[in-house]
Motif scaffolding. Structure first.
Motif, PDB file in Angstrom:
ATOM      1  N   ARG A  17       0.833  -1.205   0.000  1.00  0.00           N
ATOM      2  CA  ARG A  17       0.000   0.000   0.000  1.00  0.00           C
ATOM      3  C   ARG A  17       0.868   1.256   0.000  1.00  0.00           C
ATOM      4  O   ARG A  17       0.587   2.233  -0.703  1.00  0.00           O
ATOM      5  N   ARG A  21       1.010   4.217  -2.861  1.00  0.00           N
ATOM      6  CA  ARG A  21       0.847   5.641  -2.566  1.00  0.00           C
ATOM      7  C   ARG A  21       2.011   6.456  -3.103  1.00  0.00           C
ATOM      8  O   ARG A  21       1.830   7.506  -3.731  1.00  0.00           O
ATOM      9  N   GLN A  22       3.231   5.975  -2.847  1.00  0.00           N
ATOM     10  CA  GLN A  22       4.403   6.737  -3.277  1.00  0.00           C
ATOM     11  C   GLN A  22       4.484   6.802  -4.799  1.00  0.00           C
ATOM     12  O   GLN A  22       4.859   7.822  -5.368  1.00  0.00           O
ATOM     13  N   TYR A  32      -3.889  13.317  -4.070  1.00  0.00           N
ATOM     14  CA  TYR A  32      -4.682  12.151  -3.704  1.00  0.00           C
ATOM     15  C   TYR A  32      -5.053  12.178  -2.223  1.00  0.00           C
ATOM     16  O   TYR A  32      -4.312  12.683  -1.383  1.00  0.00           O
ATOM     17  N   PHE A  34      -6.108   9.149   0.385  1.00  0.00           N
ATOM     18  CA  PHE A  34      -6.094   7.693   0.426  1.00  0.00           C
ATOM     19  C   PHE A  34      -6.939   7.172   1.587  1.00  0.00           C
ATOM     20  O   PHE A  34      -6.896   7.698   2.704  1.00  0.00           O
ATOM     21  N   GLU A  36      -7.723   3.138   3.194  1.00  0.00           N
ATOM     22  CA  GLU A  36      -7.100   1.827   3.062  1.00  0.00           C
ATOM     23  C   GLU A  36      -7.935   0.753   3.754  1.00  0.00           C
ATOM     24  O   GLU A  36      -8.615   1.010   4.761  1.00  0.00           O
ATOM     25  N   GLY A 590       1.870  13.857   1.154  1.00  0.00           N
ATOM     26  CA  GLY A 590       0.993  12.742   0.778  1.00  0.00           C
ATOM     27  C   GLY A 590       0.807  11.757   1.909  1.00  0.00           C
ATOM     28  O   GLY A 590       1.399  10.680   1.926  1.00  0.00           O
ATOM     29  N   PRO A 592      -1.815   9.443   4.576  1.00  0.00           N
ATOM     30  CA  PRO A 592      -3.171   8.881   4.703  1.00  0.00           C
ATOM     31  C   PRO A 592      -3.973   9.665   5.724  1.00  0.00           C
ATOM     32  O   PRO A 592      -3.425  10.305   6.627  1.00  0.00           O
ATOM     33  N   ASN A 595      -4.060  14.961   4.757  1.00  0.00           N
ATOM     34  CA  ASN A 595      -2.807  15.208   4.048  1.00  0.00           C
ATOM     35  C   ASN A 595      -2.052  16.357   4.720  1.00  0.00           C
ATOM     36  O   ASN A 595      -2.568  17.035   5.609  1.00  0.00           O
TER      37      ASN A 595
END
Length: 664
Positions: A17, A21-22, A32, A34, A36, A590, A592, A595
């Motif tokens: 995950r 993302r990276q 973005y 995110f 999860e 960035g 989760p 941000n």
């Protein structure tokens, strides 16, 4: 879509995950948010909760779904998401562990409702971002097509009226189930009047394509069959349907997966294509002429240097002779002045030719605009004095204005503007040069009390070989290169230049250049006091969802004596900041949950955290990202991987300021 693309990651591996993302953050300039989930049922519940909370909106912009999950596989998750429908509630991209793309499994995933699939071993940041963008677009297209199909079936009469009245040719064909060994064929089910008119075919209903077009290439049968089988529309051009005409064909399936019918819209684009070809031909001619002009200028400027060198050398030789003849001295001085003038003209001509042929390479570095102005003023001072002008320089910015620029080229810009002002201002006139910072831009203005620029000439003042009218003696003559050179060099630096003038009342030229929002290490404050051996260290909060990156930075900071804590998501970072109150936060963007921008904004709203220094440590390195960070409340913006010496210099500045405040 919203400002941030909402991505749901369903994968039982935290490392995978984090990698996804990276890769997304590195693969494009998109932003973005995110969410999860580790299990299939957890992801399904998350989607269900979103649908209940906002039934009129897609639950997520895209779902990245791991193929193998502990409780379900991708097929089962897709079946649950689709719930008997053709499409899931939002785009789904399946992330597989395959080393290569298995066509059978891939096709099965697409039939199950996925928009695309990628392999963990062969995807890249760019391809991942592109896959998500394409899947979102494809899902939107399929959704709209599905709505259109429903409306089509609900209103047969409306369809019939539209079918008959549209100007484009339209036909509906139906796939014929051929026996083994027989070629694929389609039967004409319906055609509109425009179809018969454009293609010159009548009485086709009930007949097959092979009957009406026996020479039809097999590739077109394969294309129609692909649309019929997959439901994915196609668009292409054909120039062999009718002599002398080009048609654009839009092919799409009518009905659901079981349907054998395909609709084809024929648009005659012959005139458009002819116009495009004519425009392209004219563009090529103009481009070739422009290229030849640039090549000629480059050749001319170089060739003119050949006679200049020996003439200049000869003048110096004459200067070395012990000759008291006043006529020879005067002649020597005349030659010397004219050689200098010709050399300046050739240099400007060569510079323009380099720019227009793309041969200029800027040597950009951190530089203060004030230093550039000082050097330029020194260069033009002899001309200013010769003309008897009064030059005033005002540095209106309270602090130095820093640019990432080629100092020599920008000095050339200022010199040309001042020289232009001196040439077109009567002797004893006034010239004003001001420098200031407005927002994120540096602004340089050169104003004179000269003859001004005629309104008809003003829109063309930056064009090559353009210059204002002057007396027949042309004592301050030129080639009309200087202002063209100014504009080209300023634009190479990402800036703009504009001219304002009233005939007979002088002119003003305004140059705007982007300033540096992030200074390089040598220019950050280093206020180390060797007299204080017990130097105060910072309390630093490191926030990064990449655990390895966070831990290694923590180790470095602790090694040099700082007190450090870390967090790996936005909510934890905000809570830790409120509880611990660090001096400095090194904050990834960035993250989760919340941000980095959202975390920064909330910290700036807390009065108890007003003194905290926020440093954006991020992969977003564009100028717009620096501006966004500044607006969110960050003090510094560092692009990954940041130089640790640069990080230390920021912390040193914070500790030294704290020590100074304590003493005060």
């Amino acid at each position: 879509m919203s400002e941030f693309s909402r991505i749901l990651l369903i994968d039982d591996s935290p490392d995978d995950r984090a990698d996804l993302r990276q890769m997304l953050l590195r693969g494009s300039n998109a932003r973005y948010h995110f969410t999860e989930a580790e299990l299939g049922r957890t992801g399904l519940q998350t989607v269900s909760d979103q649908l209940q909370a906002q039934p009129d909106r897609l639950p997520y912009d895209c779902i990245l779904l791991d193929f193998h999950l502990p409780d379900m596989d991708a097929y089962e998750v897709l079946e649950a998401l689709c719930n008997g429908m053709d499409l899931p509630p939002c785009p789904v991209v399946v992330v597989t562990g395959w080393q290569g793309a298995d066509k059978d499994d891939g096709a099965r995933l697409l039939r199950a409702g996925a928009q695309d699939y990628i392999g963990k071993g062969w995807t890249t940041p760019e391809s991942l971002s592109r896959t998500i963008e394409n899947s979102i677009e494809r899902f939107d297209l399929l959704t709209r097509r599905k709505i259109a199909e429903t409306q089509f079936h609900e209103s047969e009469e409306r369809y019939r009226n539209l079918f008959s009245s549209i100007d484009d040719g339209l036909c509906v064909i139906e796939k014929i189930e051929a026996a083994a060994g027989e070629p694929l064929d389609f039967r004409y089910v319906d055609v509109n009047p425009a179809f018969s008119l454009q293609l010159g075919m009548t009485g086709v209903t009930g007949k097959t394509i092979r009957q009406m077009l026996p020479d039809e290439p097999e590739e077109w049968f394969a294309s129609y069959n692909s649309v019929c089988t997959t439901g994915i529309p196609l668009r292409f051009e054909r120039s062999n349907l009718t002599p002398g005409h080009v048609h654009e064909l839009n092919v799409f399936r009518i009905g659901g997966p079981e349907s054998l019918q395909v609709a084809i819209i024929f648009s005659d684009i012959t005139e458009r294509r002819q116009s495009e070809l004519q425009t392209l031909a004219q563009s090529k001619v103009l481009t070739d002429l422009d290229r030849r002009k640039d090549e000629f200028l480059a050749m001319l400027s170089h060739e003119l240097r050949n006679p200049l060198a020996p003439i200049s050398n000869a003048v110096h030789l004459l200067r070395l002779q012990n000759n008291d003849n006043p006529f020879q001295k005067q002649a020597c001085a005349i030659i010397e002045r004219q050689v200098e003038q010709l050399t300046r003209l050739v240099n400007d001509l060569l510079e323009v030719s380099r720019i227009t042929t793309g041969l200029v390479q800027l040597r950009q570095a951190q530089v203060a605009l004030g230093t550039i102005v000082e050097r330029a003023v020194e260069t033009v001072q002899p001309l200013i004095a010769q003309r008897g002008h009064e030059l005033t320089v005002l540095m209106l910015a309270p602090q130095p204005v820093w640019l990432h620029a080629d100092a020599d080229r920008l000095e050339q810009v200022v010199v040309n503007l001042l020289t232009n002002a001196a040439k077109y201002t009567h002797e004893g006139g006034q010239i004003l040069l001001t420098v200031q910072q407005e927002g994120f831009g540096a602004v340089l203005r050169v104003r004179d009390t000269g003859i001004g620029i005629a309104p008809a000439l003003l829109p063309h003042i930056f064009e090559l070989f353009t210059q204002a009218e002057r007396a027949l003696d042309r004592s301050q003559g030129g080639l009309g290169i200087g202002l063209c050179l100014v504009q080209r060099l300023v634009e190479l630096h990402g800036g703009t230049v504009a001219a304002h003038s009233v005939l007979g009342q002088g002119s003003e030229f305004v140059v705007r250049l982007p300033v540096m929002l992030t200074l390089e290490a040598p220019l950050l404050p280093h206020l180390k006091d060797p007299v204080l051996p017990d130097k105060k260290h910072c309390r630093v909060l490191v926030v990064d969802d990449n655990v390895d990156a966070a831990e290694t930075l923590v180790m470095l900071l602790e090694f040099v004596g700082h007190t450090v804590q870390m967090a790996h998501d936005g909510h934890s970072a905000l809570q830790l900041a409120l509880d611990w109150k660090p001096d400095v936060m090194l904050l990834d963007i960035g993250l989760p949950g919340l941000n980095g921008y959202e975390v920064a904004k909330r910290i700036r709203e807390e009065a108890s955290l007003s003194g905290m220094v926020l440093v954006a440590l991020t992969g977003y390195g564009q100028e717009s990202d620096r501006q966004y960070a500044h607006a969110a409340g960050f003090n510094y913006h560092l692009a990954k991987p940041a130089d640790f010496d640069l990080v230390e210099s920021i912390l040193d500045a914070v500790t030294d300021k704290a020590a100074a405040d304590t003493v005060a």
